[in-house]
Design an enzyme around this catalytic site. Structure first.
Site, PDB file in Angstrom:
ATOM      1  N   TYR A  18      59.955 -21.873  25.461  1.00 67.90           N
ATOM      2  CA  TYR A  18      59.789 -20.487  25.015  1.00 67.90           C
ATOM      3  C   TYR A  18      59.227 -19.704  26.192  1.00 67.90           C
ATOM      4  O   TYR A  18      59.350 -20.135  27.344  1.00 67.90           O
ATOM      5  CB  TYR A  18      58.846 -20.558  23.788  1.00 67.90           C
ATOM      6  CG  TYR A  18      58.794 -19.339  22.934  1.00 67.90           C
ATOM      7  CD1 TYR A  18      59.934 -18.836  22.320  1.00 67.90           C
ATOM      8  CD2 TYR A  18      57.587 -18.675  22.724  1.00 67.90           C
ATOM      9  CE1 TYR A  18      59.866 -17.707  21.530  1.00 67.90           C
ATOM     10  CE2 TYR A  18      57.515 -17.548  21.929  1.00 67.90           C
ATOM     11  CZ  TYR A  18      58.665 -17.065  21.335  1.00 67.90           C
ATOM     12  OH  TYR A  18      58.590 -15.944  20.554  1.00 67.90           O
ATOM     13  N   ARG A  71      68.708  -7.088  26.124  1.00 66.80           N
ATOM     14  CA  ARG A  71      67.308  -6.855  26.542  1.00 66.80           C
ATOM     15  C   ARG A  71      66.579  -8.179  26.371  1.00 66.80           C
ATOM     16  O   ARG A  71      65.992  -8.431  25.339  1.00 66.80           O
ATOM     17  CB  ARG A  71      66.704  -5.744  25.666  1.00 66.80           C
ATOM     18  CG  ARG A  71      65.371  -5.210  26.100  1.00 66.80           C
ATOM     19  CD  ARG A  71      64.212  -6.181  25.890  1.00 66.80           C
ATOM     20  NE  ARG A  71      63.634  -6.167  24.557  1.00 66.80           N
ATOM     21  CZ  ARG A  71      63.094  -7.250  23.974  1.00 66.80           C
ATOM     22  NH1 ARG A  71      63.071  -8.437  24.567  1.00 66.80           N
ATOM     23  NH2 ARG A  71      62.585  -7.157  22.776  1.00 66.80           N
ATOM     24  N   LYS A  89      64.187 -19.875  20.539  1.00 72.52           N
ATOM     25  CA  LYS A  89      63.631 -19.457  19.235  1.00 72.52           C
ATOM     26  C   LYS A  89      63.943 -20.522  18.178  1.00 72.52           C
ATOM     27  O   LYS A  89      63.114 -20.822  17.313  1.00 72.52           O
ATOM     28  CB  LYS A  89      64.233 -18.110  18.808  1.00 72.52           C
ATOM     29  CG  LYS A  89      63.806 -16.935  19.679  1.00 72.52           C
ATOM     30  CD  LYS A  89      62.564 -16.230  19.148  1.00 72.52           C
ATOM     31  CE  LYS A  89      62.084 -15.155  20.119  1.00 72.52           C
ATOM     32  NZ  LYS A  89      60.820 -14.529  19.751  1.00 72.52           N
ATOM     33  N   GLU A 160      67.793 -10.887  17.768  1.00 67.63           N
ATOM     34  CA  GLU A 160      66.800 -11.094  18.822  1.00 67.63           C
ATOM     35  C   GLU A 160      67.244 -10.442  20.127  1.00 67.63           C
ATOM     36  O   GLU A 160      68.384 -10.626  20.577  1.00 67.63           O
ATOM     37  CB  GLU A 160      66.624 -12.610  19.040  1.00 67.63           C
ATOM     38  CG  GLU A 160      65.428 -12.982  19.870  1.00 67.63           C
ATOM     39  CD  GLU A 160      64.098 -12.725  19.166  1.00 67.63           C
ATOM     40  OE1 GLU A 160      63.928 -13.165  18.019  1.00 67.63           O
ATOM     41  OE2 GLU A 160      63.228 -12.084  19.780  1.00 67.63           O
ATOM     42  N   ASP A 161      66.339  -9.722  20.724  1.00 67.73           N
ATOM     43  CA  ASP A 161      66.515  -9.166  22.071  1.00 67.73           C
ATOM     44  C   ASP A 161      67.778  -8.326  22.222  1.00 67.73           C
ATOM     45  O   ASP A 161      68.533  -8.461  23.202  1.00 67.73           O
ATOM     46  CB  ASP A 161      66.421 -10.292  23.117  1.00 67.73           C
ATOM     47  CG  ASP A 161      64.980 -10.795  23.247  1.00 67.73           C
ATOM     48  OD1 ASP A 161      64.138 -10.408  22.412  1.00 67.73           O
ATOM     49  OD2 ASP A 161      64.705 -11.576  24.172  1.00 67.73           O
ATOM     50  N   ASP A 183      63.583  -9.645  14.812  1.00 68.69           N
ATOM     51  CA  ASP A 183      62.306 -10.248  15.188  1.00 68.69           C
ATOM     52  C   ASP A 183      61.492  -9.332  16.092  1.00 68.69           C
ATOM     53  O   ASP A 183      60.271  -9.233  15.946  1.00 68.69           O
ATOM     54  CB  ASP A 183      62.622 -11.574  15.897  1.00 68.69           C
ATOM     55  CG  ASP A 183      61.385 -12.323  16.292  1.00 68.69           C
ATOM     56  OD1 ASP A 183      60.413 -12.317  15.516  1.00 68.69           O
ATOM     57  OD2 ASP A 183      61.385 -12.935  17.384  1.00 68.69           O
ATOM     58  N   ASP A 184      62.150  -8.657  17.035  1.00 67.58           N
ATOM     59  CA  ASP A 184      61.411  -7.818  17.989  1.00 67.58           C
ATOM     60  C   ASP A 184      60.802  -6.604  17.302  1.00 67.58           C
ATOM     61  O   ASP A 184      59.715  -6.165  17.657  1.00 67.58           O
ATOM     62  CB  ASP A 184      62.337  -7.371  19.127  1.00 67.58           C
ATOM     63  CG  ASP A 184      62.895  -8.573  19.850  1.00 67.58           C
ATOM     64  OD1 ASP A 184      62.110  -9.288  20.486  1.00 67.58           O
ATOM     65  OD2 ASP A 184      64.108  -8.841  19.721  1.00 67.58           O
ATOM     66  N   ASN A 334      56.622  -9.715  27.856  1.00 73.93           N
ATOM     67  CA  ASN A 334      57.010 -11.040  28.349  1.00 73.93           C
ATOM     68  C   ASN A 334      58.088 -10.911  29.416  1.00 73.93           C
ATOM     69  O   ASN A 334      58.788  -9.896  29.456  1.00 73.93           O
ATOM     70  CB  ASN A 334      57.580 -11.867  27.191  1.00 73.93           C
ATOM     71  CG  ASN A 334      56.554 -12.103  26.113  1.00 73.93           C
ATOM     72  OD1 ASN A 334      55.422 -12.463  26.391  1.00 73.93           O
ATOM     73  ND2 ASN A 334      56.947 -11.864  24.865  1.00 73.93           N
TER      74      ASN A 334
HETATM   75  N1  LIG Z   1      54.688 -10.396  22.394  1.00 74.81           N
HETATM   76  C1  LIG Z   1      55.747 -10.327  21.602  1.00 74.81           C
HETATM   77  O1  LIG Z   1      55.803 -10.985  20.539  1.00 74.81           O
HETATM   78  C2  LIG Z   1      56.886  -9.456  21.967  1.00 74.81           C
HETATM   79  C3  LIG Z   1      56.968  -8.859  23.191  1.00 74.81           C
HETATM   80  N2  LIG Z   1      58.017  -8.051  23.501  1.00 74.81           N
HETATM   81  C4  LIG Z   1      58.071  -7.509  24.853  1.00 74.81           C
HETATM   82  O2  LIG Z   1      57.966  -6.109  24.811  1.00 74.81           O
HETATM   83  C5  LIG Z   1      58.639  -5.560  25.911  1.00 74.81           C
HETATM   84  C6  LIG Z   1      59.448  -4.380  25.437  1.00 74.81           C
HETATM   85  O3  LIG Z   1      60.424  -4.765  24.498  1.00 74.81           O
HETATM   86  P1  LIG Z   1      61.310  -3.646  23.766  1.00 74.81           P
HETATM   87  O4  LIG Z   1      60.442  -2.684  23.054  1.00 74.81           O
HETATM   88  O5  LIG Z   1      62.328  -4.327  22.962  1.00 74.81           O
HETATM   89  O6  LIG Z   1      61.983  -2.960  25.025  1.00 74.81           O
HETATM   90  P2  LIG Z   1      62.649  -1.557  25.162  1.00 74.81           P
HETATM   91  O7  LIG Z   1      63.447  -1.586  26.400  1.00 74.81           O
HETATM   92  O8  LIG Z   1      63.288  -1.173  23.876  1.00 74.81           O
HETATM   93  O9  LIG Z   1      61.399  -0.549  25.386  1.00 74.81           O
HETATM   94  C7  LIG Z   1      60.627  -0.477  26.535  1.00 74.81           C
HETATM   95  C8  LIG Z   1      59.816   0.805  26.460  1.00 74.81           C
HETATM   96  O10 LIG Z   1      58.873   0.808  27.522  1.00 74.81           O
HETATM   97  C9  LIG Z   1      58.880   2.093  28.125  1.00 74.81           C
HETATM   98  N3  LIG Z   1      58.430   2.025  29.508  1.00 74.81           N
HETATM   99  C10 LIG Z   1      59.118   1.611  30.598  1.00 74.81           C
HETATM  100  N4  LIG Z   1      58.380   1.788  31.709  1.00 74.81           N
HETATM  101  C11 LIG Z   1      57.200   2.291  31.296  1.00 74.81           C
HETATM  102  C12 LIG Z   1      56.022   2.714  31.988  1.00 74.81           C
HETATM  103  N5  LIG Z   1      55.915   2.598  33.306  1.00 74.81           N
HETATM  104  N6  LIG Z   1      54.998   3.220  31.259  1.00 74.81           N
HETATM  105  C13 LIG Z   1      55.094   3.310  29.921  1.00 74.81           C
HETATM  106  N7  LIG Z   1      56.185   2.948  29.219  1.00 74.81           N
HETATM  107  C14 LIG Z   1      57.218   2.448  29.907  1.00 74.81           C
HETATM  108  C15 LIG Z   1      60.318   2.562  28.003  1.00 74.81           C
HETATM  109  O11 LIG Z   1      60.414   3.973  28.161  1.00 74.81           O
HETATM  110  C16 LIG Z   1      60.643   2.085  26.608  1.00 74.81           C
HETATM  111  O12 LIG Z   1      60.192   3.028  25.671  1.00 74.81           O
HETATM  112  C17 LIG Z   1      59.435  -6.702  26.545  1.00 74.81           C
HETATM  113  O13 LIG Z   1      58.765  -7.130  27.710  1.00 74.81           O
HETATM  114  C18 LIG Z   1      59.389  -7.806  25.521  1.00 74.81           C
HETATM  115  O14 LIG Z   1      59.348  -9.084  26.110  1.00 74.81           O
HETATM  116  C19 LIG Z   1      58.999  -7.741  22.602  1.00 74.81           C
HETATM  117  C20 LIG Z   1      58.989  -8.318  21.362  1.00 74.81           C
HETATM  118  C21 LIG Z   1      57.946  -9.260  20.980  1.00 74.81           C
HETATM  119  C1  LIG Z   2      58.647 -12.660  22.133  1.00 72.79           C
HETATM  120  C2  LIG Z   2      59.852 -11.868  22.079  1.00 72.79           C
HETATM  121  O1  LIG Z   2      60.563 -11.895  21.093  1.00 72.79           O
HETATM  122  C3  LIG Z   2      60.208 -11.015  23.195  1.00 72.79           C
HETATM  123  O2  LIG Z   2      59.467 -10.929  24.163  1.00 72.79           O
HETATM  124  O3  LIG Z   2      61.275 -10.406  23.113  1.00 72.79           O
HETATM  125 MG   LIG Z   3      62.463 -11.060  21.425  1.00 74.25          MG
END
Ligand SMILES: NC(=O)C1=CN([C@@H]2O[C@H](COP(=O)(O)OP(=O)(O)OC[C@H]3O[C@@H](n4cnc5c(N)ncnc54)[C@H](O)[C@@H]3O)[C@@H](O)[C@H]2O)C=CC1
Ligand SMILES: CC(=O)C(=O)O
Ligand SMILES: [Mg+2]
Length: 492
Positions: A18, A71, A89, A160-161, A183-184, A334
């Site tokens: 993971y 993504r 996953k 997912e993603d 999931d996201d 991540n």
């Molecule tokens: N810890 C967890 O369980 C999870 C973590 N994530 C992580 O969250 C991150 C984002 O995922 P999504 O929302 O799906 O991506 P996304 O691409 O839909 O959204 C990213 C957002 O960040 C903004 N952004 C980009 N550069 C920025 C900056 N310098 N300052 C402020 N905002 C900025 C963008 O404008 C956009 O609104 C990924 O790294 C993913 O791995 C996602 C799902 C679960």
């Molecule tokens: C953890 C997860 O689902 C993500 O980073 O997209």
């Molecule tokens: Mg994800």
């Protein structure tokens, strides 16, 4: 034997199957490829998906994780190489939820990629064309969903993603028709909300004080907006007010800074969270993160931006002025390189008194004098296995907000006050089967309460209705698959 090793050593292996290692695998997938795992549906398979699904060798499939690779974690569009994520996953589904590994199916919808580097890479395994858009794209996903649920009407599909626009569009399109969730958007929201409620308890305050916490969310994508939606629903329930009336405490930033109503070309999904300038006195449209933190002195800074290091020294030091007695820093992006800050920097610059959580694992931080800065892993892995398993064993045909809310509340109440006081918001990954059983039971009971549980196997809806909470957990645990290997050498 491998699965047993995985289950028994999940804390050591989770970072390999993971995040973060799965990210590295996806980035290099075409070069590492040995044999296919899972199913690939390409845009060229249009019209053939039903027969392809009927050709899958397993009689029954319970759990499908589906991506289009657009993504992958915070690594962007990795096209067909994103298949590593559904595989990872589903490995977690086997280890954490005891889903039978013969009944899982990782799926890649290959609709092209907009990643120029991959399109030029001679080893790239996917379609060499730009991503399909609009109706062309949706018709591929539609055909896949119809085919899956025709053959396996009781399966669950985890999206997912997917890039944000398709994450939201497909969720709206399918959630009332098929047994699916994103999931996201939804899993992440439940885990974040449980952590946010934990930070209220960590301050020694009653949960009802959640309505007074100032929370800055950095990243207005599928994950950030999912968190905001669920947190606002929770505040609205707690305060007994409608959602529009309880948004004041939340602030949202994207790559262009603070989102206000002055923003031109605002994304419709982010628009409901845009601030009226009169409510953020001293701040302007597009204010930078440091301006926002200095001005608002928030209780919580939560990153889902995908941008490594944006919680820099200056931002973290500004969090020392937080109005909270225990400010919370959630660097949830991540893989590790994309985390908004490291655990060590968070404790070094924001102070030892913080509560810290990250999406990918970090070691606890030695603060000297025998003190430890506890690192929480705020990752949707604490919920998605239980959401999938609980839904499966309930026999529900859809996954509702109430089922997801029950999952989040279950995780939030899992920790004792003593643990929370130490800054421990989530249980150890070593306990993931137990957590998943509890979360699964909460999801199942919510499905029963809504009259959606149709039963599973020999266990009908009446029996599910009459199960106590403990009996439900026991029923879930009993139905978890566990590897039993025949001894290679028989003892005499
Ligand atoms: N810890 C967890 O369980 C999870 C973590 N994530 C992580 O969250 C991150 C984002 O995922 P999504 O929302 O799906 O991506 P996304 O691409 O839909 O959204 C990213 C957002 O960040 C903004 N952004 C980009 N550069 C920025 C900056 N310098 N300052 C402020 N905002 C900025 C963008 O404008 C956009 O609104 C990924 O790294 C993913 O791995 C996602 C799902 C679960
Ligand atoms: C953890 C997860 O689902 C993500 O980073 O997209
Ligand atoms: Mg994800």
């Amino acid at each position: 034997m491998l699965v047993l090793v995985l289950i028994d050593n999940i804390k050591d292996f989770a970072p390999i199957i993971y995040t973060p290692t799965v990210g590295l695998v996806c980035q290099n997938y075409s070069g590492l490829f040995r044999r296919p795992r899972g199913m690939y549906f390409s845009a060229k398979d249009k019209g053939e998906m039903m027969s392809m699904i009927y050709n899958w060798p397993a009689q029954q499939v319970d759990m499908i994780v589906l991506t289009d690779g657009s993504r992958i974690l915070g690594l962007g569009d990795l096209g067909v190489q994103g298949i590593g994520i559904p595989i990872g996953k589903l490995d977690m589904y086997v280890a954490a939820a005891g889903i039978n590994p013969q009944r899982i199916l990782p799926v890649m919808l290959d609709v092209g990629t907009n990643n120029e580097k991959l399109l030029e890479d001679r080893l790239y395994l996917g379609l060499r064309q730009p991503r399909l858009e609009g109706e062309e794209y949706l018709s591929i996903v539609d055909e896949f969903m119809e085919a899956v649920f025709t053959r396996w009407p009781k399966a669950i599909v985890q999206f997912e993603d997917f890039q944000m626009k398709w994450a939201f569009e497909t969720l709206q399109r399918y959630r009332k028709r098929f047994c699916m969730f994103n999931d996201d958007v939804q899993g992440t929201a439940g885990v974040a909300l449980a952590g946010l409620l934990g930070t209220v308890r960590a301050q020694g305050r009653p949960l009802s004080d959640f309505v007074n916490q100032k929370i800055v969310v950095v990243g207005a994508g599928s994950a950030g907006l999912g968190v905001l939606n669920m947190a606002i629903q929770a505040v609205s329930r707690m305060a007994g007010k409608n959602e529009a009336a309880v948004k004041n405490q939340f602030f949202l930033l994207d790559k262009d800074g603070l989102i206000t109503k002055e923003r031109t070309n605002i994304d419709p999904a982010a628009a409901p969270f845009a601030k009226d300038l009169k409510d953020v006195e001293g701040l302007r449209e597009g204010a930078s993160l440091i301006e926002v933190v200095k001005k608002l002195k928030p209780h919580v800074l939560l990153g889902l931006s995908g941008v490594g290091g944006i919680f820099n020294e200056e931002v973290l030091k500004a969090m020392r002025e937080s109005e909270s007695t225990k400010p919370a820093i959630f660097a949830m992006s991540n893989p590790t390189m994309n985390a908004e800050c490291t655990a060590a920097d968070a404790f070094k610059y924001a102070g030892e008194n913080i509560v810290f959580a990250s999406g990918s694992p970090f070691e606890n931080v030695d603060l000297g004098n025998g003190k430890v800065g506890h690192v929480n892993q705020a990752n949707n892995m604490y919920l998605f296995p239980g959401i999938g398993l609980g839904t499966l064993l309930s026999g529900a045909r859809i996954i509702t907000d109430e089922m997801l809310q029950a999952a989040s509340e279950c995780l939030a109440s899992y920790m004792t006050d003593e643990e929370i006081q130490k800054g421990i918001l989530y249980p150890s990954v070593n306990n993931i089967r137990h957590i998943t059983a509890e979360v699964g039971a909460a999801v199942l009971r919510a499905a029963v309460a809504e009259g959606l549980a149709e039963g599973y196997g020999d266990v009908g809806p009446r029996e599910l209705r009459h199960m106590s909470k403990e009996e439900t957990v026991e029923y879930i645990t009993r139905n978890m698959w566990f590897p039993v290997y025949s001894p290679l050498v028989h003892e005499k």
